[in-house]
Design a protein around this motif. Sequence first.
Motif, short mmCIF file in Angstrom:
data_model
loop_
_atom_site.label_atom_id
_atom_site.label_comp_id
_atom_site.label_asym_id
_atom_site.label_seq_id
_atom_site.Cartn_x
_atom_site.Cartn_y
_atom_site.Cartn_z
N ILE A 183 0.69 -1.28 0.03
CA ILE A 183 -0.22 0.12 0.21
C ILE A 183 0.99 1.34 0.33
CG2 ILE A 183 -1.65 1.59 1.29
CD1 ILE A 183 -3.14 -1.35 1.96
N ALA A 184 2.23 1.29 1.01
CA ALA A 184 3.29 2.66 0.90
C ALA A 184 4.18 2.39 -0.21
CB ALA A 184 3.79 2.27 1.41
N TYR A 185 3.84 2.06 -1.26
CA TYR A 185 4.16 1.56 -2.29
C TYR A 185 3.64 2.01 -3.54
CZ TYR A 185 8.73 0.39 -0.44
OH TYR A 185 10.34 0.26 0.07
N ARG A 186 2.15 1.58 -3.24
CA ARG A 186 1.68 1.47 -4.56
C ARG A 186 0.54 2.31 -4.83
NH1 ARG A 186 3.14 -3.20 -8.20
NH2 ARG A 186 1.41 -1.96 -10.02
N GLN A 187 0.56 3.35 -3.52
CA GLN A 187 -0.84 3.93 -3.02
C GLN A 187 -1.04 4.39 -4.60
OE1 GLN A 187 -0.34 6.44 0.53
NE2 GLN A 187 1.82 5.54 0.56
N PRO A 188 -2.18 4.27 -5.04
CA PRO A 188 -3.51 4.22 -3.72
C PRO A 188 -3.65 2.59 -4.96
CG PRO A 188 -4.19 5.86 -6.00
CD PRO A 188 -2.85 6.16 -5.43
N VAL A 189 -4.52 1.51 -4.26
CA VAL A 189 -4.40 -0.11 -4.86
C VAL A 189 -5.55 -0.49 -4.38
CG1 VAL A 189 -1.94 -0.56 -5.20
CG2 VAL A 189 -2.90 -0.43 -2.59
N HIS A 236 -13.20 4.71 -5.34
CA HIS A 236 -13.44 3.53 -5.75
C HIS A 236 -12.66 4.24 -7.12
CE1 HIS A 236 -15.71 3.58 -2.23
NE2 HIS A 236 -15.51 2.08 -2.25
N ARG A 237 -12.09 2.60 -7.31
CA ARG A 237 -12.00 1.88 -8.79
C ARG A 237 -13.14 1.95 -9.82
NH1 ARG A 237 -7.20 -1.88 -9.85
NH2 ARG A 237 -5.56 0.16 -9.27
N GLU A 238 -13.09 2.70 -10.76
CA GLU A 238 -13.56 2.40 -11.96
C GLU A 238 -14.07 1.18 -12.93
OE1 GLU A 238 -16.35 4.66 -12.11
OE2 GLU A 238 -16.06 6.17 -10.91
N GLY A 239 -14.85 0.70 -12.21
CA GLY A 239 -15.12 -0.83 -13.05
C GLY A 239 -16.03 -1.83 -11.98
N PRO A 240 -15.77 -2.92 -12.52
CA PRO A 240 -16.99 -3.57 -11.96
C PRO A 240 -16.20 -4.32 -10.39
CG PRO A 240 -15.88 -5.11 -13.93
CD PRO A 240 -15.09 -3.44 -14.23
N GLY A 241 -17.59 -3.62 -9.38
CA GLY A 241 -17.25 -4.07 -7.97
C GLY A 241 -17.19 -2.87 -7.48
N ARG A 242 -16.45 -2.06 -8.54
CA ARG A 242 -15.93 -1.02 -8.18
C ARG A 242 -14.86 -0.73 -6.32
NH1 ARG A 242 -16.89 4.39 -8.97
NH2 ARG A 242 -17.52 5.36 -6.74
N PRO A 243 -13.59 -1.48 -7.28
CA PRO A 243 -13.59 -1.72 -5.24
C PRO A 243 -12.79 -0.42 -5.08
CG PRO A 243 -11.87 -2.55 -7.30
CD PRO A 243 -13.23 -2.04 -8.28
N ALA A 244 -13.22 -0.86 -3.35
CA ALA A 244 -11.78 0.38 -2.67
C ALA A 244 -10.98 0.45 -3.27
CB ALA A 244 -12.13 0.12 -0.95
N LEU A 245 -10.12 2.00 -3.10
CA LEU A 245 -8.53 2.26 -3.29
C LEU A 245 -8.21 2.52 -1.54
CD1 LEU A 245 -9.00 4.35 -6.33
CD2 LEU A 245 -7.76 2.19 -6.38
N ASP A 253 11.17 -6.63 -6.70
CA ASP A 253 10.46 -7.19 -8.11
C ASP A 253 9.29 -6.26 -8.57
OD1 ASP A 253 13.33 -8.08 -8.20
OD2 ASP A 253 12.05 -9.76 -8.84
N THR A 254 8.41 -5.94 -7.90
CA THR A 254 7.22 -6.24 -8.37
C THR A 254 6.57 -5.16 -7.92
OG1 THR A 254 6.63 -8.18 -7.41
CG2 THR A 254 4.80 -6.44 -7.94
N LEU A 255 7.24 -4.06 -6.81
CA LEU A 255 6.61 -3.02 -6.87
C LEU A 255 7.30 -2.14 -7.59
CD1 LEU A 255 6.44 -3.25 -2.57
CD2 LEU A 255 4.63 -2.25 -4.20
N THR A 256 8.90 -2.19 -8.16
CA THR A 256 9.68 -1.15 -8.45
C THR A 256 9.42 -1.34 -9.89
OG1 THR A 256 11.74 -3.04 -9.10
CG2 THR A 256 11.97 -1.35 -7.27
N ALA A 257 8.43 -1.63 -10.65
CA ALA A 257 7.43 -1.74 -12.05
C ALA A 257 6.26 -0.58 -11.38
CB ALA A 257 6.57 -2.61 -12.07
N ASN A 258 6.49 0.40 -10.68
CA ASN A 258 5.62 1.23 -10.54
C ASN A 258 6.89 2.76 -10.62
OD1 ASN A 258 4.16 3.13 -10.29
ND2 ASN A 258 2.59 1.92 -8.24
N PRO A 259 7.10 3.01 -11.36
CA PRO A 259 7.69 4.46 -11.04
C PRO A 259 7.39 5.61 -9.92
CG PRO A 259 6.85 4.83 -13.06
CD PRO A 259 6.17 3.66 -12.33
N ASP A 260 6.27 5.37 -9.78
CA ASP A 260 6.08 6.55 -8.24
C ASP A 260 5.77 6.14 -6.85
OD1 ASP A 260 4.99 8.04 -10.53
OD2 ASP A 260 2.72 7.23 -10.25
#
Length: 196
Positions: A98-104, A136-145, A177-184
């Motif tokens: 959550i800290a690295y990729r927010q909002p998730v 909430h993310r736009e999409g099916p089920g509008r999941p919480a961010l 490896d997974t988190l560094t794929a996100n430049p933010d």
Amino acid sequence: MNTRDARRVLETALICAQQPLPVRELRSLFDGQLGADTVRMLLDELARDCDGRGIELVCVAGGWRYQSRPEMHRYLERMQPERPPRYSRAVLETLAIIAYRQPVTRGDIEEIRGVTVGTQIIRQLEERGWIDVIGHREGPGRPALYATTKSFLDDLGLKSLDQLPSLEANLPDRLVDTLTANPDSGALVATLSSEA
């Protein structure tokens, strides 16, 4: 009001406060008689007054607060033998994501971790005040961010996510490896990863 009295008022308010106080709130103590720059100058003076003492005045994300110096913690722990809660690896990994990729979303977290994220994990982080639903993310089920909160930064003694240590030094390789794929991505404090 003279400078000495203003410093006493600020010091008293900060000592009695339950949470950090922003400059805006501290200015309200003086009915607009002192500007923000003057209040900051007085706070800096109060911080310098703490040199060589067991306490310090620091500015964190939520504002200014007095706190014990890190070198005093071992003595203070003797007064409260109860240990702070220890968090499971799953909780810490979830918080790191959550800290690295927010909002998730919860789905994002599960995809990165490769396992389902239990409701109890999210609830524990929300109850601690470290994460919150920011939309909430736009999409099916509008999941919480989910994103981290000011309380998260305050509890870690930080002003912003930019002050967190580097990602590579503190997390397992599979998460890096997974988190560094996100430049933010920001980074996570070593105390969190020491449990991981």
